[in-house]
Design a protein around this motif. Structure first.
Motif, PDB file in Angstrom:
ATOM      1  N   GLU A   6       0.844  -1.194   0.000  1.00 52.43           N
ATOM      2  CA  GLU A   6       0.000   0.000   0.000  1.00 52.43           C
ATOM      3  C   GLU A   6       0.876   1.239   0.000  1.00 52.43           C
ATOM      4  N   VAL A   7       0.540   2.164  -0.870  1.00 55.29           N
ATOM      5  CA  VAL A   7       1.244   3.452  -0.963  1.00 55.29           C
ATOM      6  C   VAL A   7       0.267   4.529  -0.532  1.00 55.29           C
ATOM      7  N   ILE A  23       0.405  10.659  -4.161  1.00 55.57           N
ATOM      8  CA  ILE A  23      -0.296   9.554  -4.813  1.00 55.57           C
ATOM      9  C   ILE A  23      -0.533   8.404  -3.830  1.00 55.57           C
ATOM     10  N   SER A  24      -1.636   7.713  -4.023  1.00 51.31           N
ATOM     11  CA  SER A  24      -1.995   6.566  -3.203  1.00 51.31           C
ATOM     12  C   SER A  24      -2.515   5.446  -4.106  1.00 51.31           C
ATOM     13  N   ILE A  62       3.435   0.707   2.930  1.00 52.10           N
ATOM     14  CA  ILE A  62       3.086  -0.390   3.823  1.00 52.10           C
ATOM     15  C   ILE A  62       3.240  -1.700   3.054  1.00 52.10           C
ATOM     16  N   PHE A  63       3.979  -2.639   3.626  1.00 48.41           N
ATOM     17  CA  PHE A  63       4.169  -3.952   3.001  1.00 48.41           C
ATOM     18  C   PHE A  63       3.721  -5.019   3.986  1.00 48.41           C
ATOM     19  N   VAL A  68       7.204   0.071   5.873  1.00 43.88           N
ATOM     20  CA  VAL A  68       8.485  -0.385   5.330  1.00 43.88           C
ATOM     21  C   VAL A  68       9.653   0.061   6.196  1.00 43.88           C
ATOM     22  N   ALA A  69       9.610   1.263   6.710  1.00 38.63           N
ATOM     23  CA  ALA A  69      10.728   1.793   7.493  1.00 38.63           C
ATOM     24  C   ALA A  69      10.988   0.979   8.754  1.00 38.63           C
ATOM     25  N   ASP A  70       9.980   0.234   9.212  1.00 40.53           N
ATOM     26  CA  ASP A  70      10.125  -0.535  10.443  1.00 40.53           C
ATOM     27  C   ASP A  70      10.898  -1.839  10.259  1.00 40.53           C
TER      28      ASP A  70
END
Length: 248
Positions: A6-7, A23-24, A62-63, A68-70
């Motif tokens: 998810e973007v 953008i999403s 979000i993956f 993602v940063a986590d």
């Protein structure tokens, strides 16, 4: 089917210039998403942010329901990237190239050898495993590029113009590989300037221009939506939305 990626409100600025603008979108597991846009639309910048090669100015990625940063290391292990430019070593054989890229993901020993052979066989290059890339045709180099990107069995594969400058037979082979990867569970983001490729393999498309999403949705829904405007195929729809022929 769950979203794999998810973007959310993703933006990227270089100085005062906004290249990607809030953008999403999302990508479901097992989907082939056509990611389309003219040159300078913001496609590459978006893909570079998804692959963590660029940090976003704003927004989140979000993956598998986690930012993602986590957990970047685990995320990178789940990614595969087929770059537009050939990214193999000319002084290594095909086998040595694929083995090297596989080893970067911590795969060792017998598993490393088996994964290397499997990837080469997947793209039809196993019988050429001891040959060097400088003896390969353009299509064979492209397939070797793909083998290096799928050897660790990524969950999400990003393919950036994987068929540029090759003959129709090699292009068909690559499209067969893409469809097989999807059937076996790999989720794919596919960019191309060849609309017939996108129509052949993609279930959904996003059309981007000037850093903004102009439209997105299932391919058949998009085609039905623009048929009343005289746009009866994806290339005509692209021209209708962007005012640009894709291969200009």
């Amino acid at each position: 089917m769950k979203n794999l990626l998810e973007v959310h409100q993703l933006s990227k600025c270089f100085g005062d210039k906004a290249v990607v603008k809030d953008i999403s979108f999302s990508i479901k597991s097992g989907e082939i998403l056509g990611f389309l846009g003219p040159n300078g639309a913001g496609k590459s910048t978006t893909l570079h942010m998804i692959t963590t090669l660029l940090d976003p100015t704003a927004g989140r990625i979000i993956f598998e329901e986690q930012p993602v940063a986590d957990y970047n290391y685990d995320y990178k292990r789940a990614l595969g990237l087929v770059p537009q430019d050939i990214a193999v070593f000319s002084d290594l054989t095909a086998y040595e190239n694929v083995k090297f890229f596989c080893s970067l993901y911590g795969i060792k020993g017998t598993a490393l050898k088996e994964a290397t052979k499997t990837a080469l066989d997947y793209v039809g290059l196993l019988e050429h495993k001891n040959e060097y890339p400088n003896t390969f045709s353009g299509g064979m180099k492209r397939r070797l590029n793909i083998a290096c990107s799928i050897v660790h069995k990524p969950k999400l594969l990003i393919m950036d113009e994987p068929t540029v400058g090759i003959d129709p037979q090699s292009r068909n082979k690559i499209l067969e590989v893409v469809k097989k990867l999807c059937e076996e569970g790999t989720t794919i983001i596919y960019t191309s300037h060849y609309m017939e490729e996108v129509e052949a393999i993609c279930s959904r498309v996003i059309i981007l221009d000037h850093g903004e999403i102009l439209d997105e949705g299932p391919l058949e829904d998009i085609k039905a939506k623009y048929l009343p405007y005289g746009a009866d195929n994806l290339e005509a729809i692209f021209l209708h939305l962007t005012g640009t022929a894709l291969r200009d």
